[in-house]
Design a protein around this motif. Structure first.
Motif, PDB file in Angstrom:
ATOM      1  N   SER A 248       7.258  -3.081   3.645  1.00  0.00           N
ATOM      2  CA  SER A 248       7.980  -3.564   4.823  1.00  0.00           C
ATOM      3  C   SER A 248       7.420  -4.898   5.325  1.00  0.00           C
ATOM      4  O   SER A 248       7.957  -5.491   6.254  1.00  0.00           O
ATOM      5  N   TYR A 249       6.344  -5.387   4.704  1.00  0.00           N
ATOM      6  CA  TYR A 249       5.723  -6.659   5.089  1.00  0.00           C
ATOM      7  C   TYR A 249       6.231  -7.788   4.196  1.00  0.00           C
ATOM      8  O   TYR A 249       6.539  -7.578   3.026  1.00  0.00           O
ATOM      9  N   ALA A 250       6.267  -8.989   4.733  1.00  0.00           N
ATOM     10  CA  ALA A 250       6.660 -10.160   3.960  1.00  0.00           C
ATOM     11  C   ALA A 250       5.584 -10.511   2.934  1.00  0.00           C
ATOM     12  O   ALA A 250       5.884 -10.969   1.836  1.00  0.00           O
ATOM     13  N   ARG A 251       4.306 -10.263   3.300  1.00  0.00           N
ATOM     14  CA  ARG A 251       3.203 -10.652   2.418  1.00  0.00           C
ATOM     15  C   ARG A 251       2.079  -9.634   2.519  1.00  0.00           C
ATOM     16  O   ARG A 251       1.772  -9.151   3.607  1.00  0.00           O
TER      17      ARG A 251
ATOM     18  N   ASP B 255      -2.810   2.883   9.906  1.00  0.00           N
ATOM     19  CA  ASP B 255      -1.507   3.084   9.275  1.00  0.00           C
ATOM     20  C   ASP B 255      -0.716   1.785   9.393  1.00  0.00           C
ATOM     21  O   ASP B 255      -0.375   1.350  10.494  1.00  0.00           O
ATOM     22  N   ALA B 256      -0.418   1.167   8.257  1.00  0.00           N
ATOM     23  CA  ALA B 256       0.248  -0.142   8.246  1.00  0.00           C
ATOM     24  C   ALA B 256       1.607  -0.114   8.931  1.00  0.00           C
ATOM     25  O   ALA B 256       2.043  -1.115   9.488  1.00  0.00           O
ATOM     26  N   SER B 257       2.271   1.019   8.930  1.00  0.00           N
ATOM     27  CA  SER B 257       3.589   1.086   9.565  1.00  0.00           C
ATOM     28  C   SER B 257       3.490   1.089  11.091  1.00  0.00           C
ATOM     29  O   SER B 257       4.497   0.898  11.771  1.00  0.00           O
ATOM     30  N   GLY B 258       2.284   1.265  11.638  1.00  0.00           N
ATOM     31  CA  GLY B 258       2.114   1.322  13.084  1.00  0.00           C
ATOM     32  C   GLY B 258       1.957  -0.020  13.769  1.00  0.00           C
ATOM     33  O   GLY B 258       1.919  -0.097  14.998  1.00  0.00           O
TER      34      GLY B 258
ATOM     35  N   GLU C 222       4.665  -9.177   9.313  1.00  0.00           N
ATOM     36  CA  GLU C 222       4.649 -10.464   8.622  1.00  0.00           C
ATOM     37  C   GLU C 222       3.647 -10.441   7.470  1.00  0.00           C
ATOM     38  O   GLU C 222       4.024 -10.574   6.317  1.00  0.00           O
ATOM     39  N   VAL C 223       2.363 -10.300   7.798  1.00  0.00           N
ATOM     40  CA  VAL C 223       1.309 -10.312   6.787  1.00  0.00           C
ATOM     41  C   VAL C 223       0.459  -9.061   6.957  1.00  0.00           C
ATOM     42  O   VAL C 223       0.096  -8.695   8.070  1.00  0.00           O
ATOM     43  N   LEU C 224       0.136  -8.428   5.826  1.00  0.00           N
ATOM     44  CA  LEU C 224      -0.743  -7.260   5.813  1.00  0.00           C
ATOM     45  C   LEU C 224      -1.937  -7.585   4.935  1.00  0.00           C
ATOM     46  O   LEU C 224      -1.783  -8.038   3.801  1.00  0.00           O
ATOM     47  N   VAL C 225      -3.147  -7.373   5.467  1.00  0.00           N
ATOM     48  CA  VAL C 225      -4.375  -7.549   4.700  1.00  0.00           C
ATOM     49  C   VAL C 225      -4.923  -6.152   4.434  1.00  0.00           C
ATOM     50  O   VAL C 225      -5.110  -5.370   5.362  1.00  0.00           O
ATOM     51  N   ASN C 226      -5.172  -5.855   3.161  1.00  0.00           N
ATOM     52  CA  ASN C 226      -5.693  -4.546   2.795  1.00  0.00           C
ATOM     53  C   ASN C 226      -7.164  -4.644   2.441  1.00  0.00           C
ATOM     54  O   ASN C 226      -7.538  -5.343   1.507  1.00  0.00           O
TER      55      ASN C 226
ATOM     56  N   MET D 189      11.513  -8.911  -0.867  1.00  0.00           N
ATOM     57  CA  MET D 189      10.430  -8.369  -1.649  1.00  0.00           C
ATOM     58  C   MET D 189       9.104  -8.907  -1.128  1.00  0.00           C
ATOM     59  O   MET D 189       8.983 -10.079  -0.790  1.00  0.00           O
ATOM     60  N   THR D 190       8.117  -8.054  -1.073  1.00  0.00           N
ATOM     61  CA  THR D 190       6.793  -8.412  -0.572  1.00  0.00           C
ATOM     62  C   THR D 190       6.062  -9.311  -1.571  1.00  0.00           C
ATOM     63  O   THR D 190       5.972  -8.997  -2.748  1.00  0.00           O
ATOM     64  N   GLU D 191       5.541 -10.414  -1.073  1.00  0.00           N
ATOM     65  CA  GLU D 191       4.699 -11.296  -1.892  1.00  0.00           C
ATOM     66  C   GLU D 191       3.284 -10.731  -1.845  1.00  0.00           C
ATOM     67  O   GLU D 191       2.735 -10.529  -0.761  1.00  0.00           O
ATOM     68  N   ILE D 192       2.696 -10.449  -3.006  1.00  0.00           N
ATOM     69  CA  ILE D 192       1.369  -9.842  -3.065  1.00  0.00           C
ATOM     70  C   ILE D 192       0.398 -10.811  -3.714  1.00  0.00           C
ATOM     71  O   ILE D 192       0.682 -11.380  -4.767  1.00  0.00           O
ATOM     72  N   SER D 193      -0.766 -10.995  -3.063  1.00  0.00           N
ATOM     73  CA  SER D 193      -1.802 -11.837  -3.655  1.00  0.00           C
ATOM     74  C   SER D 193      -3.143 -11.122  -3.564  1.00  0.00           C
ATOM     75  O   SER D 193      -3.421 -10.400  -2.611  1.00  0.00           O
ATOM     76  N   PHE D 194      -3.955 -11.330  -4.598  1.00  0.00           N
ATOM     77  CA  PHE D 194      -5.290 -10.748  -4.660  1.00  0.00           C
ATOM     78  C   PHE D 194      -6.305 -11.867  -4.502  1.00  0.00           C
ATOM     79  O   PHE D 194      -6.236 -12.865  -5.206  1.00  0.00           O
ATOM     80  N   HIS D 195      -7.238 -11.683  -3.594  1.00  0.00           N
ATOM     81  CA  HIS D 195      -8.344 -12.624  -3.414  1.00  0.00           C
ATOM     82  C   HIS D 195      -9.570 -11.950  -4.031  1.00  0.00           C
ATOM     83  O   HIS D 195     -10.178 -11.061  -3.418  1.00  0.00           O
ATOM     84  N   PHE D 196      -9.922 -12.350  -5.250  1.00  0.00           N
ATOM     85  CA  PHE D 196     -10.982 -11.712  -6.032  1.00  0.00           C
ATOM     86  C   PHE D 196     -12.340 -12.363  -5.837  1.00  0.00           C
ATOM     87  O   PHE D 196     -12.446 -13.491  -5.351  1.00  0.00           O
ATOM     88  N   ASN D 197     -13.383 -11.628  -6.248  1.00  0.00           N
ATOM     89  CA  ASN D 197     -14.773 -12.098  -6.288  1.00  0.00           C
ATOM     90  C   ASN D 197     -15.297 -12.517  -4.922  1.00  0.00           C
ATOM     91  O   ASN D 197     -16.003 -13.516  -4.793  1.00  0.00           O
TER      92      ASN D 197
END
Length: 126
Positions: free
Chosen positions: A104-107, A81-84, A89-93, A1-9
């Motif tokens: 499909s990303y770990a984080r 496209d994130a799948s490309g 390992e890590v995806l930053v949106n 399962m993908t670990e999701i974190s939000f970096h706010f402000n």
């Protein structure tokens, strides 16, 4: 399962992303960054000029473009496209919507500014 974190402000998402990617590069992490074309172009320019004495290794992969074998070891990929990306390992949106294929990303790291519209979009993604 993908670990999701939000970096706010975050007052300046591009500058914050540059610092985050420099830290990731130093630690040996492999990161893909996804956003709209304009945002990725701005981030690409910022990474080239971010630190005058240290290069943050990255490559821009245009939509529909296949990654070259020669560039595959590059730790940071800017992708429409994130799948490309060649690694997951890590995806930053930095985009306004949840990136397709993020599972499909770990984080996944969501960078959210102080702007009301950006905060509202982040709440929808949550």
């Amino acid at each position: 399962m993908t670990e999701i974190s939000f970096h706010f402000n975050v007052p300046d998402r591009t500058a914050y992303a540059c610092r985050l990617l420099r830290k990731a590069s130093r630690s040996g992490a492999r990161v893909a960054v996804t956003a709209g074309t304009e945002v990725l172009a701005e981030l690409d320019r910022a990474l080239w000029a971010f630190d005058p004495v240290e290069f943050v290794p990255h490559v821009r992969l245009a939509s529909g473009q296949a990654p070259s074998e020669r560039l595959a070891p590059t730790p940071i990929w800017l992708v429409d496209d994130a799948s490309g990306a060649p690694h997951h390992e890590v995806l930053v949106n930095l985009g306004e919507a949840s990136p397709a294929g993020f599972e499909s990303y770990a984080r996944l790291i969501e960078i959210v500014s102080t702007a009301d519209a950006d905060r509202a979009a982040a709440r929808q993604r949550w």
